[in-house]
Scaffold this active site. Sequence first.
Site, PDB file in Angstrom:
ATOM      1  N   SER A 199     -10.152  -0.331   7.099  1.00 54.23           N
ATOM      2  CA  SER A 199      -9.588  -0.257   5.745  1.00 54.23           C
ATOM      3  C   SER A 199      -8.877  -1.503   5.231  1.00 54.23           C
ATOM      4  O   SER A 199      -8.494  -1.543   4.061  1.00 54.23           O
ATOM      5  CB  SER A 199      -8.625   0.920   5.650  1.00 54.23           C
ATOM      6  OG  SER A 199      -9.355   2.109   5.531  1.00 54.23           O
ATOM      7  N   SER A 259      -9.830   2.089   2.916  1.00 53.37           N
ATOM      8  CA  SER A 259      -8.914   2.830   2.075  1.00 53.37           C
ATOM      9  C   SER A 259      -7.931   1.947   1.317  1.00 53.37           C
ATOM     10  O   SER A 259      -7.310   2.416   0.378  1.00 53.37           O
ATOM     11  CB  SER A 259      -8.129   3.822   2.939  1.00 53.37           C
ATOM     12  OG  SER A 259      -7.296   3.126   3.864  1.00 53.37           O
ATOM     13  N   LYS A 305       0.859  -1.192   0.000  1.00 51.22           N
ATOM     14  CA  LYS A 305       0.000   0.000   0.000  1.00 51.22           C
ATOM     15  C   LYS A 305       0.893   1.239   0.000  1.00 51.22           C
ATOM     16  O   LYS A 305       1.911   1.273   0.690  1.00 51.22           O
ATOM     17  CB  LYS A 305      -0.902  -0.038   1.243  1.00 51.22           C
ATOM     18  CG  LYS A 305      -1.907   1.099   1.322  1.00 51.22           C
ATOM     19  CD  LYS A 305      -2.835   0.942   2.537  1.00 51.22           C
ATOM     20  CE  LYS A 305      -3.875   2.053   2.622  1.00 51.22           C
ATOM     21  NZ  LYS A 305      -4.790   1.882   3.778  1.00 51.22           N
TER      22      LYS A 305
HETATM   23  N1  GLN Z   1     -13.342   4.496   6.458  1.00 53.29           N
HETATM   24  C1  GLN Z   1     -12.645   4.891   7.638  1.00 53.29           C
HETATM   25  C2  GLN Z   1     -12.208   6.334   7.522  1.00 53.29           C
HETATM   26  O1  GLN Z   1     -12.417   6.912   6.496  1.00 53.29           O
HETATM   27  C3  GLN Z   1     -11.508   3.986   7.916  1.00 53.29           C
HETATM   28  C4  GLN Z   1     -10.313   4.265   7.110  1.00 53.29           C
HETATM   29  C5  GLN Z   1      -9.158   3.394   7.490  1.00 53.29           C
HETATM   30  O2  GLN Z   1      -9.325   2.380   8.124  1.00 53.29           O
HETATM   31  N2  GLN Z   1      -7.972   3.831   7.098  1.00 53.29           N
HETATM   32  O3  GLN Z   1     -11.660   6.877   8.437  1.00 53.29           O
END
Ligand code: GLN
Length: 481
Positions: free
Chosen positions: A175, A151, A76
């Site tokens: 995410s 994400s 990532k």
């Molecule tokens: N969807 C969540 C956010 O936007 C989690 C994102 C994540 O886990 N990086 O904060």
Amino acid sequence: MHQLTIAEIIRGLRDRQFSSVEITGHLLGRIEQLDGNYNSFISVTPELALQQAAAADERLAAGDAPALCGVPLAHKDIFCTEGVRTSCGSKMLDNFTPPYDATVVENFNNASAVTLGKTNMDEFAMGSSNETSYYGPVKNPWNSNCVPGGSSGGSAAAVAAQLTPGATATDTGGSIRQPAALTNTTGLKPTYGRVSRWGMIAFASSLDQGGPIARNAEDAAYLLAAMAGHDPKDSTSLDRPVPDYTAGLNGDIAGLRIGVPAEYFSDDLNPQVAARVQDALKEYEKLGAQLVEVSLPHTHLAVPAYYVIAPAEASANLSRFDGVRYGHRCEDPRDLRDLYMRSRGEGFGEEVQRRILVGTYALSAGYYDAYYNKAQQVRRLIKQDFVQAFEKVDVIMGPTTPSPAFALGEKKADPVAMYLEDIYTIAANLAGLPGMSLPCGLVNNLPVGLQIIGNYLDEARMLNVAHRYQQVTDWHKASAA
Ligand code: GLN
């Protein structure tokens, strides 16, 4: 060759069925040919990959190779990679090439794994759909009109499209698990502190945790084995022994007590998703597990608490991007204030700016007690719910997401609808607990994820529990590619 799992690649390399250079070249070719459809990579690193693969082949020939030697993987784009641009999905870091590797990347390099490239992601890991990336949205390989989740949508889509057998990812509020659920992959968010955060660009430091996305639990076990461990460079890293995650995969799960929280089967849950999850629970009963009703009464407070705490921490973490030391700098600043304002205004996208505003507000004098402190108190209650549940059960199971993959653009204009995508995943982050998502069926030909939440540092048991299910079901083998 792209259908092979990590476990199969490990065997194939050792049996000389193919070399690392061969499989790496094959996957690089696939990425070049197919990733235009998915946009799952921000950077592809063919020269580095082939060089690492050649070195891995030498090490394999010498006979002293670690398990992942020669296995191609993707990282990532939140993990710093020495000499390779690390954008975090943001214009702010479009020009940033780190001078060092994240500990996670260093661990994989020491194991002689191969880096195919860096995967697409929501900007600074903020999002649940991969639509906030500066590099454009990622398309779900199961249906190109749908999001892959976020994400870590690039990592999940790349695995689902068989462009890489596995990838690193991060999970602050879901995410890893949510994109895994939406793409029919297996993802694991470890216990907070199990995997080093050093060199992983910070979003919300008390919640962020790196982990693997792969095709099945066995492969996730191989990847977690390389990622986990104490790191003196991360002060929140746990100094606890790392169990052998692959050794325990076949253990018997008869007598396993599975907690099923009523709160995870609320009205928000798509009934077809609920049915697939119930089917999976029945499968576990056949394997000898016992279903136990548990209650996590503060579940409904997880999203509101998270969306105060995560933005608060993000606003502090992102203050370092000021246009002075590295990252985007505006042209011809009039003075220092203009430099800060325009560099940040130009470098950060809309969602990131929204989080910084919310977070700064929640931390400001006068509102700190009302919002931030209150959210921390709620966090404590959520953690307490789990501590009580784990007195009665070994793991907790439920859905990963309230629905299967949604359409690109569907929730983009409505942040609250997007935030509710995380209702079942966020509590584990607030409590610091490990969580997993694994494929458990299809609804309208879109994947559904079963979530397993484990007790602290119980990743080995979770992987065992997931692997046993994957031995008696084929959902994880269903392929979009
Ligand atoms: N969807 C969540 C956010 O936007 C989690 C994102 C994540 O886990 N990086 O904060």
